[in-house]
Design a protein around this motif. Sequence first.
Motif, PDB file in Angstrom:
ATOM      1  N   MET A   1       0.054  -1.536   6.227  1.00  0.00           N
ATOM      2  CA  MET A   1      -0.776  -0.408   6.669  1.00  0.00           C
ATOM      3  C   MET A   1      -0.174   0.297   7.886  1.00  0.00           C
ATOM      4  O   MET A   1      -0.594   1.380   8.237  1.00  0.00           O
ATOM      5  CB  MET A   1      -2.182  -0.873   6.976  1.00  0.00           C
ATOM      6  N   ASP A   2       0.780  -0.358   8.536  1.00  0.00           N
ATOM      7  CA  ASP A   2       1.397   0.275   9.698  1.00  0.00           C
ATOM      8  C   ASP A   2       2.261   1.467   9.291  1.00  0.00           C
ATOM      9  O   ASP A   2       2.525   2.347  10.090  1.00  0.00           O
ATOM     10  CB  ASP A   2       2.237  -0.749  10.458  1.00  0.00           C
ATOM     11  N   LEU A   3       2.696   1.495   8.072  1.00  0.00           N
ATOM     12  CA  LEU A   3       3.560   2.599   7.646  1.00  0.00           C
ATOM     13  C   LEU A   3       2.708   3.845   7.396  1.00  0.00           C
ATOM     14  O   LEU A   3       1.582   3.740   6.916  1.00  0.00           O
ATOM     15  CB  LEU A   3       4.325   2.221   6.374  1.00  0.00           C
ATOM     16  N   HIS A   4       3.307   5.001   7.685  1.00  0.00           N
ATOM     17  CA  HIS A   4       2.464   6.207   7.706  1.00  0.00           C
ATOM     18  C   HIS A   4       2.031   6.637   6.309  1.00  0.00           C
ATOM     19  O   HIS A   4       0.990   7.238   6.129  1.00  0.00           O
ATOM     20  CB  HIS A   4       3.190   7.364   8.419  1.00  0.00           C
ATOM     21  N   ASP A   5       2.801   6.292   5.291  1.00  0.00           N
ATOM     22  CA  ASP A   5       2.396   6.750   3.966  1.00  0.00           C
ATOM     23  C   ASP A   5       1.554   5.731   3.215  1.00  0.00           C
ATOM     24  O   ASP A   5       1.366   5.838   2.004  1.00  0.00           O
ATOM     25  CB  ASP A   5       3.633   7.133   3.124  1.00  0.00           C
ATOM     26  N   ALA A   6       1.042   4.729   3.956  1.00  0.00           N
ATOM     27  CA  ALA A   6       0.211   3.734   3.283  1.00  0.00           C
ATOM     28  C   ALA A   6      -1.147   4.340   2.950  1.00  0.00           C
ATOM     29  O   ALA A   6      -1.697   5.147   3.698  1.00  0.00           O
ATOM     30  CB  ALA A   6       0.024   2.520   4.189  1.00  0.00           C
ATOM     31  N   VAL A   7      -1.683   3.924   1.787  1.00  0.00           N
ATOM     32  CA  VAL A   7      -3.014   4.413   1.417  1.00  0.00           C
ATOM     33  C   VAL A   7      -4.060   3.519   2.079  1.00  0.00           C
ATOM     34  O   VAL A   7      -3.774   2.376   2.445  1.00  0.00           O
ATOM     35  CB  VAL A   7      -3.218   4.394  -0.112  1.00  0.00           C
ATOM     36  N   THR A   8      -5.250   3.999   2.210  1.00  0.00           N
ATOM     37  CA  THR A   8      -6.309   3.194   2.830  1.00  0.00           C
ATOM     38  C   THR A   8      -6.871   2.245   1.785  1.00  0.00           C
ATOM     39  O   THR A   8      -6.740   2.488   0.578  1.00  0.00           O
ATOM     40  CB  THR A   8      -7.450   4.097   3.329  1.00  0.00           C
TER      41      THR A   8
ATOM     42  N   PHE B   1      -8.847  -5.885   2.259  1.00  0.00           N
ATOM     43  CA  PHE B   1      -8.571  -5.697   3.683  1.00  0.00           C
ATOM     44  C   PHE B   1      -7.254  -4.978   3.842  1.00  0.00           C
ATOM     45  O   PHE B   1      -6.321  -5.211   3.056  1.00  0.00           O
ATOM     46  CB  PHE B   1      -8.480  -7.046   4.392  1.00  0.00           C
ATOM     47  N   ALA B   2      -7.214  -4.143   4.841  1.00  0.00           N
ATOM     48  CA  ALA B   2      -5.918  -3.563   5.198  1.00  0.00           C
ATOM     49  C   ALA B   2      -5.200  -4.571   6.076  1.00  0.00           C
ATOM     50  O   ALA B   2      -5.835  -5.273   6.865  1.00  0.00           O
ATOM     51  CB  ALA B   2      -6.113  -2.260   5.939  1.00  0.00           C
ATOM     52  N   SER B   3      -3.886  -4.710   5.903  1.00  0.00           N
ATOM     53  CA  SER B   3      -3.191  -5.726   6.695  1.00  0.00           C
ATOM     54  C   SER B   3      -1.809  -5.250   7.102  1.00  0.00           C
ATOM     55  O   SER B   3      -1.247  -4.321   6.509  1.00  0.00           O
ATOM     56  CB  SER B   3      -3.060  -7.017   5.889  1.00  0.00           C
TER      57      SER B   3
ATOM     58  N   ALA C   1       0.807  -1.210   0.000  1.00  0.00           N
ATOM     59  CA  ALA C   1       0.000   0.000   0.000  1.00  0.00           C
ATOM     60  C   ALA C   1       0.844   1.266   0.000  1.00  0.00           C
ATOM     61  O   ALA C   1       0.335   2.364  -0.250  1.00  0.00           O
ATOM     62  CB  ALA C   1      -0.944  -0.004   1.195  1.00  0.00           C
ATOM     63  N   THR C   2       2.117   1.134   0.281  1.00  0.00           N
ATOM     64  CA  THR C   2       2.952   2.334   0.316  1.00  0.00           C
ATOM     65  C   THR C   2       3.582   2.606  -1.041  1.00  0.00           C
ATOM     66  O   THR C   2       4.087   3.683  -1.300  1.00  0.00           O
ATOM     67  CB  THR C   2       4.096   2.166   1.332  1.00  0.00           C
TER      68      THR C   2
END
Lengths: 187, 922
Positions: free
Chosen positions: A131-138, A158-160, A95-96
């Motif tokens: 998703m734990d990384l701050h620049d990850a998209v939802t 799902f976010a994971s 996601a990042t």
Amino acid sequence: MGIFKRLFGLFYKRRTKVKILAVGLDNSGKTTLLKKLRPKKADLSTVPTVGYEFESFSKNGVAFDCVDMSGQSKYRNLWEHYFTDTDGVIFVVDATDKLRFVVVREELETMLSHQEFSRRKIPLLFFANKMDLHDAVTPNELLATLQLDDLAHPWRIFASNALRGEGLEEGVGWLVDAIAEHKTTAK
Amino acid sequence: MNAQTIREKITAAVKENFKSEEKPFVNPYAGEKSTVLLETRAFSEPHLNAKKCCHLLTKVLYLITQGEKLSSKETTDLFFGATKLFQSSSERLRRMTYLLIKSIKVSETEVFIVTSTLTKDMSSKSDCYRANAIRVLSRILDPSMAAQIDRYLKNAIVDKSPFVASAAIICGINLMRSAPEVVRRWVNEVTESVSSKSPMVQFHALGLLYELKRNDRLALHKVVSQLTKSFGKSPMAECLLIRYATQVLKAERDSALEHALMDYLESCLRHKSEMAMFEAAKAFCELAVVDEQGSGGATVFGYDMLPALTVLQIFLTSPKPVVRFASIRMLNKLAQVRPHVVSRCNVDMEPLLTDQNRNIATLALTTLLKTGHESNVDRLIKQITTFMTEISDNFKVEVVRAVKTLCLTYPSKYKVLMAFLSSNLREEGSAEFKKDIVDALILLVEQIPQAKETGLLHLCEFIEDCEYPSLCTKILSFLGNETPTTSSPSKFIRFIYNRLILENALVRAAGVDALTKIALKCPTLKKDILTLLESCTTDNDDEVRDRTNLYCNMLEGKMGGKDGDLLVEFNGVLMKADLEFSLDALCQTLEAHIAAQPELPFDVKAVPTEEAYESQKAAMQAINAAKQQAQTKAKEPTKAPAAGKAEAPSPVSAPSAPDIAAKVADLISAEDLGALQHSCKPKLATESEAEYVVQVIKHMYINHVVLEFVTTNTLQDQVLEDVDIKFTIGDPSSWGELGRLGIEALPYDRPASAYVVLQKMHEGDDGLRTLLGTFQAALDYTVKEEGDDLGYRDTYPMENVTIAMGDYMVPRHLRPGEFKSMWESLQQADEAVSKFSLNFKTLESAATGLTTSLNMAPCDKSDKVDTTARGHTLLLSGTFIGGLQVLCKALIGLDQSYGCLLKLACRSKNPAASQAIVHSVE
């Protein structure tokens, strides 16, 4: 009688076996994710997969036989050889890595254009990983970028966080249900 | 009693059992390709059935070993199916999967998908997994991946389990091809494994070590000689080492090494193991082929052959068929080079003629035919006849050849041998087999005079019932040539006439030819033959009819006057075995003749010989090409004149014919120059390390000689300009200079050519136009050093340019044995003989000196001089200018009081040329 039924049911459930294919770009976290799903706590320092690896584990009373494909570009054309007998697909997206969303979309399209996917409605489980990384998209943003709305297949996103196992349970739970449903409708 | 009954019962039971097994055997693994491949879908089932998959894999492997080809798509599907089998933990299934991946050819882009699985298996605990994974890996690794797992492989080489170690070494052998640099790092481990306890590891390690050292000669020698000294090798490794030692011995002659290795080979003849003993004996035999000096003697590199032969002789009586076969095969090979050595095993070979194994029997037979003695030829032939029907065609041909040579060695036995050959002609057999027999018979008829009539009769009998027209025509033409000299030619005419009635047009035509030839040579039969030919004058095939009519007219002498002369001429031509002119040329000249002056008689002698015609044709093409070039140049007036362009520096040292004609076009027109006969080899006219290197190439024409001076400037800081050849002709009555062509500029290291065109002023004393001469030549040029605009004029002397008799000759290589027949076909009357005393110290130098000065090719290996002998016969062959074939026989002898003596005999169709050649030696 009730005991028998439960026992039989348990037994029956044990025997349920599904084949899953884990795909996604390189460095999206497929191997880590699958290792995390395994009850045995494996060490999480993974190296890039060459070719493919087998992972077997059981979750929710279902035995998973999972083929963990390598995501490196030169191996991606090999995915299709494992489409034939798969019950469900786990598609892991970093996601990042916004830059390569377009590549993800492309690979997804290639996969869906394969005859096996047009023949069967194979359920697709997407993980918006890291998703734990701050620049990850939802997940919602990712859904939009990848244009998942148009998919004819049953799918869910799902976010994971594969490192800590967050979001995996829900996703796999859905996948099991979807496969069961798909199988009954197919019958 | 009790035991007796039990035994009976058991025998009965066994019999019963066998009966039940008499049903036709069905291979459980055989199957249709498509079905089997369809079944392999089971590999994708969610619940893998290991046993079933194993069975399927066996089926697939069976298909592959049966030679079934899989398409690339099938291979891919199969491969990816197989990759799914790695899920299973069944050891047997895994092993089969490895086998399958090894035996199918998966494309490179797909196969590496299993790499990670294999590397995982390689570090597993099971030896079976490890070894097999390594073996499969060795097939699919690319160099970069090999480097990655280098460490694992290295450890595997020194693994405790011999299975794993062997696998790793084999992996190394395979990798030598794709990634040798990786394997080179394992030298220490491999060397260690050579002394491993396990025979298998030893064997493989030795193989890999050899591969590693193979390109490094000295290291290889060291390794091999070191290993020969160590003890406790397994028989397999010993065999391999013997082979390597043999190869080293074959590759190089080095006395110290030879001594050590031959000692080793000899010691191996007394090895415990049969295998090693045989290998050593084989090494001796193979070396005997290489060591030609020892031929004649019974030694190899100074070591006696006897122990090796004794080993083979003992093996001949071995109860194991394979041992007998190996040993007889070796003896058979050896018999080709040293028959007399092998002949001492004859006693043991003879029983093998009745060996149950036909291969052994045939080999024994052919060997015996080579080594056999005159006294037992009859017995041998009797034995062959019994089993000729049982052996394959290849062996039959082998036998026929052996019989042929035997017959040539013992001509007195021709009756038996010819009877054998002809009886085989009547048997079933392939065309090649028949052809071989016919060839053999023809050869025997030619070589052994007393066998002539019998042989011819055998051939006649054969054509009565011959299904191969080519063989038939061959025999008919042979009959036409040979029958007239027999006691009663009429006997054979019937056979030939039968062909005229019964055969197809091709054979009929040949039959007509043969009959005519006989009629021409035997006037008494002329009338009868004419009657016979009568039937063919109305043949429905054009060719046959035309021929018959022509021959009939000829024989009846109907052609009178000028045609009569022609008839005589034609007669002569027809009677000759081979034509002395080219057929293409005859056709061409006849056409020209008819177009130009049909009223004049045609002169057959004007038709050039085959070789001359070929060279003329090439030259004509060259001239035409040159003309075309000139024409195109004329069309482009802006371009520099032809000569100027030709002077551009060309790196070619030997230009082809059109180049020369074009280059000297300014000095002499291509038509005047005529056809290029040949060009001599470039010869240095300066030292090879001089400032300016000049090579002279002489291009020979009928009336001219073009000298090409290929000049190279080897000084980096100089440019030569206006290079000219200063040329002095000593004898202006013989040679005239038509012109010279210089080089405009000669920069460093860019060879360019200058030309001098010489004309022969007269035809020479013998009319051959083979003038000799010596000319002084020097380079004349302006030197310009770097930065110097003016430069200065200078000359540079060259060695004298000579035109010798050898320059008019081109070596012509003959096939072995051809010299003799050609020599005899040339008239002895035209032979030129002379004796000389030469200034040579050894026979060898005399032979090479003579060969180079005459510029002819040595025949039948006569250039190899036996240094111990007192005399030597040198056979030479060449083509003289104008396409004349020349053969020379030189007897060279060394005499203490007179020095080197030479008797040179030369034969050709032109006596004057023969004389000139002989005299040129003086």
